[in-house]
Structure formats: structure tokens, C-alpha cells
Design a protein around this motif. Structure first.
Motif, PDB file in Angstrom:
ATOM      1  N   GLU A 157       2.131  82.127  46.733  1.00 14.30           N
ATOM      2  CA  GLU A 157       0.796  82.504  47.181  1.00 14.30           C
ATOM      3  C   GLU A 157       0.621  84.015  47.246  1.00 14.30           C
ATOM      4  N   GLN A 158       1.732  84.749  47.359  1.00 10.30           N
ATOM      5  CA  GLN A 158       1.641  86.203  47.355  1.00 10.30           C
ATOM      6  C   GLN A 158       2.545  86.770  46.269  1.00 10.30           C
ATOM      7  N   LYS A 159       2.360  88.014  45.941  1.00 10.93           N
ATOM      8  CA  LYS A 159       3.158  88.677  44.925  1.00 10.93           C
ATOM      9  C   LYS A 159       4.626  88.652  45.350  1.00 10.93           C
ATOM     10  N   THR A 160       5.514  88.462  44.383  1.00 14.88           N
ATOM     11  CA  THR A 160       6.942  88.417  44.673  1.00 14.88           C
ATOM     12  C   THR A 160       7.687  89.395  43.761  1.00 14.88           C
ATOM     13  N   VAL A 161       8.950  89.635  44.108  1.00 14.12           N
ATOM     14  CA  VAL A 161       9.866  90.352  43.224  1.00 14.12           C
ATOM     15  C   VAL A 161      10.814  89.306  42.641  1.00 14.12           C
ATOM     16  N   LEU A 162      10.831  89.188  41.323  1.00 16.04           N
ATOM     17  CA  LEU A 162      11.701  88.222  40.646  1.00 16.04           C
ATOM     18  C   LEU A 162      12.860  88.961  39.993  1.00 16.04           C
ATOM     19  N   LEU A 163      14.060  88.669  40.444  1.00 14.61           N
ATOM     20  CA  LEU A 163      15.265  89.269  39.867  1.00 14.61           C
ATOM     21  C   LEU A 163      15.892  88.301  38.871  1.00 14.61           C
ATOM     22  N   ALA A 221       6.450 102.797  37.210  1.00 12.09           N
ATOM     23  CA  ALA A 221       5.832 102.648  35.889  1.00 12.09           C
ATOM     24  C   ALA A 221       5.785 101.178  35.492  1.00 12.09           C
ATOM     25  N   ALA A 222       6.879 100.447  35.753  1.00 11.67           N
ATOM     26  CA  ALA A 222       6.914  99.020  35.429  1.00 11.67           C
ATOM     27  C   ALA A 222       5.870  98.253  36.244  1.00 11.67           C
ATOM     28  N   ILE A 223       5.695  98.643  37.505  1.00  9.53           N
ATOM     29  CA  ILE A 223       4.684  97.989  38.351  1.00  9.53           C
ATOM     30  C   ILE A 223       3.290  98.258  37.805  1.00  9.53           C
ATOM     31  N   ALA A 224       3.034  99.523  37.431  1.00 12.15           N
ATOM     32  CA  ALA A 224       1.708  99.890  36.931  1.00 12.15           C
ATOM     33  C   ALA A 224       1.395  99.199  35.605  1.00 12.15           C
ATOM     34  N   LEU A 225       2.401  99.097  34.732  1.00  9.09           N
ATOM     35  CA  LEU A 225       2.210  98.471  33.422  1.00  9.09           C
ATOM     36  C   LEU A 225       2.242  96.946  33.483  1.00  9.09           C
ATOM     37  N   GLU A 226       2.734  96.418  34.611  1.00  9.78           N
ATOM     38  CA  GLU A 226       2.944  94.979  34.772  1.00  9.78           C
ATOM     39  C   GLU A 226       3.885  94.462  33.692  1.00  9.78           C
ATOM     40  N   ARG A 227       4.949  95.237  33.462  1.00  9.97           N
ATOM     41  CA  ARG A 227       6.001  94.871  32.511  1.00  9.97           C
ATOM     42  C   ARG A 227       7.294  94.627  33.266  1.00  9.97           C
ATOM     43  N   PRO A 228       8.181  93.763  32.753  1.00 11.26           N
ATOM     44  CA  PRO A 228       9.499  93.624  33.369  1.00 11.26           C
ATOM     45  C   PRO A 228      10.251  94.957  33.302  1.00 11.26           C
ATOM     46  N   LEU A 229      10.968  95.277  34.354  1.00 10.23           N
ATOM     47  CA  LEU A 229      11.815  96.471  34.379  1.00 10.23           C
ATOM     48  C   LEU A 229      13.223  96.050  33.984  1.00 10.23           C
ATOM     49  N   VAL A 287       1.406  75.944  33.823  1.00  7.66           N
ATOM     50  CA  VAL A 287       1.701  76.692  35.052  1.00  7.66           C
ATOM     51  C   VAL A 287       1.406  78.160  34.783  1.00  7.66           C
ATOM     52  N   GLN A 288       0.469  78.728  35.533  1.00 11.06           N
ATOM     53  CA  GLN A 288       0.101  80.127  35.398  1.00 11.06           C
ATOM     54  C   GLN A 288       0.421  80.869  36.687  1.00 11.06           C
ATOM     55  N   ALA A 289       0.763  82.135  36.545  1.00  9.03           N
ATOM     56  CA  ALA A 289       1.093  82.939  37.715  1.00  9.03           C
ATOM     57  C   ALA A 289      -0.157  83.181  38.547  1.00  9.03           C
ATOM     58  N   VAL A 290      -0.089  82.799  39.805  1.00 11.90           N
ATOM     59  CA  VAL A 290      -1.181  83.082  40.736  1.00 11.90           C
ATOM     60  C   VAL A 290      -1.243  84.582  40.988  1.00 11.90           C
ATOM     61  N   ASN A 291      -0.077  85.172  41.225  1.00  9.77           N
ATOM     62  CA  ASN A 291       0.067  86.618  41.369  1.00  9.77           C
ATOM     63  C   ASN A 291       1.218  87.051  40.466  1.00  9.77           C
ATOM     64  N   ARG A 292       0.952  87.960  39.549  1.00 13.69           N
ATOM     65  CA  ARG A 292       1.971  88.391  38.599  1.00 13.69           C
ATOM     66  C   ARG A 292       3.145  89.018  39.361  1.00 13.69           C
ATOM     67  N   PRO A 293       4.348  88.456  39.245  1.00 12.39           N
ATOM     68  CA  PRO A 293       5.483  89.001  39.993  1.00 12.39           C
ATOM     69  C   PRO A 293       5.972  90.317  39.396  1.00 12.39           C
ATOM     70  N   ILE A 294       6.648  91.104  40.229  1.00 16.60           N
ATOM     71  CA  ILE A 294       7.373  92.288  39.754  1.00 16.60           C
ATOM     72  C   ILE A 294       8.729  91.787  39.276  1.00 16.60           C
ATOM     73  N   VAL A 295       8.989  91.908  37.982  1.00 13.11           N
ATOM     74  CA  VAL A 295      10.204  91.346  37.395  1.00 13.11           C
ATOM     75  C   VAL A 295      11.224  92.462  37.170  1.00 13.11           C
TER      76      VAL A 295
END
Length: 279
Positions: free
Chosen positions: A107-113, A21-29, A146-154
Motif C-alpha cells: 500500500e505504500q512505497k517500499t525498498v526492494l533489495l 539519481a536512481a530514485i528520480a529516474l525510477e530505475r533500479p540501482l 499484477v501492477q505496482a500500486v507504488n513503484r518500489p525503490i529497487v
């Protein structure tokens, strides 16, 4: 892009739903739960499952939100100017990029903890509101955005040591990791120790949950402590009869893996003494 758990991480259905759900909404989990229930490990496993790079920001009591964006080293620039260093003419040489900048420019999507956010000052979450919401920030020293090239999964973890601001909570998808039921903890043990004697696991988990439910216990043992304890039982080549040999109200074998403060040790010692007095 869906998270379905991994072979080394037993994720309950509600946790998988929360991640997706967090991935789909593009919201931090925002993940809360008792220490040792696998909150930090979740981000590692999400990155592994989705085959994405992991960027880890472990928050301390002294951590400031600005450090996640960037830090400007004015002292080094002043020193270099006094020494006549040519680097001083480019201010970018004195800007250290933080974990959010690293995630935004990947350059690619990341997971940010963002791990244990509740350790920091109460203003820490508020100071990251706009950056996590808009996925951009301004560098005042250079004037760049600085803008996100690919929105990370937070993935943000909290041990609930402090209440988080409502404005921050509104921007997150929230999930509380409940302590696993015996059947789920059995699966977790099987993943970590395949081939372990089933009778030992059943006896160990029975005693483990009895310990957790003891009235007056200051710190309940966690999932990670259960795994450590069972690992020690295996190393000592114990079996179910060794555990059953202890009375329920006495100190458990190798209790140092489960009881982490003197109050809880004394509690079990008192229970054992009281049980002996009634016999």
C-alpha cells in the motif's frame, strides 16, 4: 524523497548522488563492489533513512526469476483433488506470491533489495527485464495482471562474479562502491566504535592498508573484516604499541579476522621468514 545517509552508515557523496539519481529516474540501482563494502547494508539504510518498508530477496545459485513473481504449486493441487479438498476449486489457493508481487501490491512505497543477482543463472536478469521496467507482470494461471500500486525503490547488488546482460544494464543506474580511503574508513570505525582509542585506530588502519597492498594477496580484507579485526583488538585491550611490536612483514595480530585462506597466511609466513633471513 532524498537519501542523505544515516547515523549508522557512512555514505560517500557519490553514493548518495547515485541513490537519489536512481530514485528520480525510477530505475533500479545496480550496486557493485568488493564483498564486504556495504552493498546489502545500503538498501537497509535507504529504507531506514526514507522510513520505508524493506523487502529482501536474497538470490542463490538455484534461484529462478519466476520465484520473485510467484510460484504455482500444481503438485499440492493434484493431491488435494485426489483427497476431495474443497480448496482445489480456487486456483489462487495454490499460488505463492514472490517478493516482487509483495513489493508491487504494498500500500505504500517500499525498498526492494535483490541481493547478489550475479549468483543466479545468466538468464536470471533477462527474465526480469520487462517486470522491472514496466512494473507489472501477468499471472497465467488466473489471467490477472499484477501492477505496482507504488513503484518500489529497487536496489540490486552484484559481486561481479558474472557479467550481466547489456539489455539489463541499460535499464539500471549503475554505481561501483570503491574501497574507502583511510579517512572514510576512520569515520566508519568511529560510527561503529565511538570512544575507541585514536592511537589504536591509526595504528590498526595503517597496518590494515599495508596488508591490503601486499603483492600476491589472493583475497584483500574488506571493510567488514576491518571492523571485525578492530573489534577483536578492543576486546583484547590492545593498544598501538602492541601492533607496532609486530614487524610489517610478519603475521598481524589476530590475523584470522583478516586473512581468510591458507595461501594468504602462507604468504605472510614466507615474508616473515625472508625478513628474518636478511637480518
Amino acid at each position: 524523497m532524498r537519501f542523505d545517509g544515516t547515523s549508522s552508515y557512512v555514505a560517500a557523496d557519490d553514493l548518495k548522488i547515485a541513490v537519489n539519481a536512481a530514485i528520480a529516474l525510477e530505475r533500479p540501482l545496480l550496486v557493485k563492489g568488493e564483498p564486504g563494502t556495504g552493498k546489502t547494508e545500503l538498501a537497509i539504510q535507504v529504507a531506514q533513512s526514507l522510513e520505508l518498508p524493506l523487502i529482501e530477496w536474497h538470490v542463490k545459485s538455484t534461484t529462478k526469476a519466476q520465484q520473485g513473481l510467484y510460484e504455482y504449486d500444481a503438485v499440492s493441487r493434484l493431491r488435494d483433488s485426489q483427497l476431495g479438498d474443497e480448496r482445489v476449486h480456487d486456483i489462487k489457493n495454490y499460488i505463492k506470491r514472490g517478493k516482487l508481487w509483495e513489493a508491487f501490491e504494498a500500500e505504500q512505497k517500499t525498498v526492494l533489495l535483490i541481493d547478489e543477482i550475479d549468483k543466479a543463472d545468466i538468464e536470471f536478469p533477462n527474465d526480469l527485464l520487462q517486470e522491472l521496467d514496466r512494473m507489472e507482470f501477468h499471472v497465467y494461471e488466473t489471467g490477472e495482471v499484477v501492477q505496482a500500486v507504488n513503484r518500489p525503490i529497487v536496489v540490486i547488488t552484484s559481486n561481479n562474479e558474472k557479467e550481466l546482460p547489456d539489455a539489463f544494464l541499460r535499464r539500471c543506474f549503475f554505481h561501483y562502491i570503491r574501497f574507502p580511503e583511510p579517512e572514510v574508513l576512520q569515520q566508519i570505525v568511529d560510527v561503529h566504535y565511538p570512544g575507541i582509542k585514536k592511537s589504536l585506530v591509526r595504528a590498526a588502519l595503517t597496518q590494515f592498508y599495508e596488508i591490503r597492498e601486499t603483492p600476491g594477496l589472493k583475497k584483500k580484507p574488506s571493510t567488514s573484516e576491518a571492523l571485525d579485526w578492530i573489534r577483536l583488538l578492543v576486546a583484547e585491550d590492545m593498544d598501538a604499541t602492541d601492533l607496532r611490536g609486530d614487524s610489517k612483514d610478519a603475521l598481524p595480530r589476530l590475523h584470522g579476522a583478516l586473512l581468510k585462506n591458507e595461501q594468504d597466511v602462507h604468504l605472510f609466513e614466507r615474508l616473515a621468514f625472508m625478513a628474518r633471513q636478511t637480518r
